[in-house]
Design an enzyme around this catalytic site. Structure first.
Site, mmCIF file in Angstrom:
data_model
loop_
_atom_site.group_PDB
_atom_site.id
_atom_site.type_symbol
_atom_site.label_atom_id
_atom_site.label_comp_id
_atom_site.label_asym_id
_atom_site.label_seq_id
_atom_site.Cartn_x
_atom_site.Cartn_y
_atom_site.Cartn_z
ATOM 1 N N ALA A 258 -25.191 -6.434 17.629
ATOM 2 C CA ALA A 258 -25.875 -5.316 18.813
ATOM 3 C C ALA A 258 -25.789 -6.068 20.397
ATOM 4 C CB ALA A 258 -27.187 -5.316 18.468
ATOM 5 N N HIS A 259 -26.169 -5.109 20.897
ATOM 6 C CA HIS A 259 -26.059 -5.116 22.484
ATOM 7 C C HIS A 259 -26.619 -6.978 22.877
ATOM 8 C CE1 HIS A 259 -30.389 -3.673 23.516
ATOM 9 N NE2 HIS A 259 -30.547 -4.639 22.716
ATOM 10 N N ASN A 260 -26.215 -7.140 24.160
ATOM 11 C CA ASN A 260 -26.080 -8.697 24.204
ATOM 12 C C ASN A 260 -25.844 -9.696 24.019
ATOM 13 O OD1 ASN A 260 -28.049 -6.911 25.882
ATOM 14 N ND2 ASN A 260 -26.687 -7.999 27.773
#
Length: 362
Positions: free
Chosen positions: A250-252
């Site tokens: 997922a993001h980050n």
């Protein structure tokens, strides 16, 4: 490729020949399938019996395993390649043979679409229906196979391979010597939405994902894996990571160098996984966690809290049982809350009785 001899393979890999160094090796095969011109390997003592009966022209072994074979009286008259780590030696020799079979084509297929401002080195191969958008940077000896997409201002490092139907979104970075298998998506939007109360209930307002997905050098990503771009900062996969099929990053998220993640694992947003970790298949991580270096997580395990001590091994999956036994245990688990209440009542009663006995003695 000229057929190598056992002696040449030994020299290239820091190994020692016991037997005929001039034996020509035409390929590699498993112990139970190898023929007289083929090389196999023994890295697990459980397969010692197979090594003893193998028809392989030569077998890669450790010094300790060769001594076991000698103790069985089976070493003489056969060829052995003695290596410090037989599995690694096999892997490097396999790479040597694999290079001879790799696609050596160069050039841009006329059916590809490459933006006018993109320079594709002559050492590269760009396959049919590939799309490379404006501002993208393509390194030396890159191979991009049919139907893949490289977005605007994305970067593909030297010697990287993108198999068919890979998508690298705009501004994302793929380092040198990367391998992206079919269906990989690098840099799709992360799952970012701000909840708002609308006239009919909760509505979700999309948060633009303006960060990138950045892959380091020597990263391999398996088929149909998705690595989302960051919301504002980047999603980062550090050097040497190996990620299996159907993994969701997922993001980050940040995955530390030389970590391996097996198939169907999922890492929620903003979690940082350390270096040299081993993540089993279908493991999952909650968001915003910190996972220490050299952590091992067994397959199917759910990690919901940060792990701060390096080198731990964590498992949360209940081992499989015969179905009837599992059902009986499940019934017990369902009743644990009531059982806990009864135990606490008994403890209170016993404490009361103990206090009463003590008072009467006083």
């Amino acid at each position: 490729m000229q057929t190598p001899t056992l002696g040449q393979l030994a020299t290239e890999n820091g190994a020692q020949v016991v037997g005929d160094p001039d034996l020509a090796i035409i390929g590699l095969a498993p112990l139970d399938q190898a023929g007289s011109g083929e090389l196999s390997f023994l890295s697990n003592p459980l397969y010692l019996a197979q090594a003893l009966s193998s028809a392989a022209g030569a077998v890669i072994v450790s010094a300790a395993d060769l001594e076991r074979i000698r103790a069985e009286g089976q070493a003489d008259g056969r060829n052995w390649l003695v290596a410090r780590n037989p599995y690694v030696c096999f892997a490097r020799i396999a790479q040597r043979f694999d290079k001879a079979n790799q696609d050596a084509r160069t050039g841009i297929d006329p059916r590809a679409s490459v933006a006018a401002d993109v320079t594709v080195p002559a050492s590269c191969f760009i396959g049919p229906n590939v799309v490379i958008e404006s501002g993208a940077r393509i390194g030396e000896r890159v191979r991009i196979v049919a139907n893949s997409f490289v977005g605007a201002h994305a970067e593909i490092g030297d010697d990287s391979l993108l198999y068919a139907n890979v998508s690298v979104y705009h501004h994302c970075v793929v380092g040198a010597r990367a391998i992206l298998h079919s269906g990989v998506v690098i840099g799709a939007d992360g799952f970012g939405f701000a909840p708002d109360i609308g006239p009919t209930g909760v509505e979700y307002v999309k948060i633009p994902q303006t960060g990138r997905a950045v892959l380091g050098n020597d990263v391999e990503v398996g088929a149909n894996t998705a690595i989302d771009r960051g919301a504002m900062a980047d999603t980062v996969i550090e050097d040497g990571c190996k990620i299996d099929n159907q993994v969701q990053i997922a993001h980050n998220v940040r995955v530390g160098a030389h970590t391996v993640i097996a198939g169907c694992a999922a890492v929620s947003g903003s979690t940082h996984i350390g270096r040299f970790c081993v993540i089993g298949g279908a493991a999952n991580f909650s968001g915003h966690l910190k996972i220490a270096d050299r952590t091992t997580v067994s397959g199917g395990t759910s990690i919901t809290k940060s792990i701060t001590k390096p080198g731990g091994h964590f498992t949360s999956v209940f081992p499989f049982l015969p179905h009837g036994e599992w059902e009986r245990n499940a019934a017990i688990v369902r009743g644990l809350t009531k059982l806990r209440e009864r135990v606490m009542q008994l403890e209170r009663r016993l404490r009361g009785q103990s206090a009463g006995t003590q008072t009467s003695q006083d």
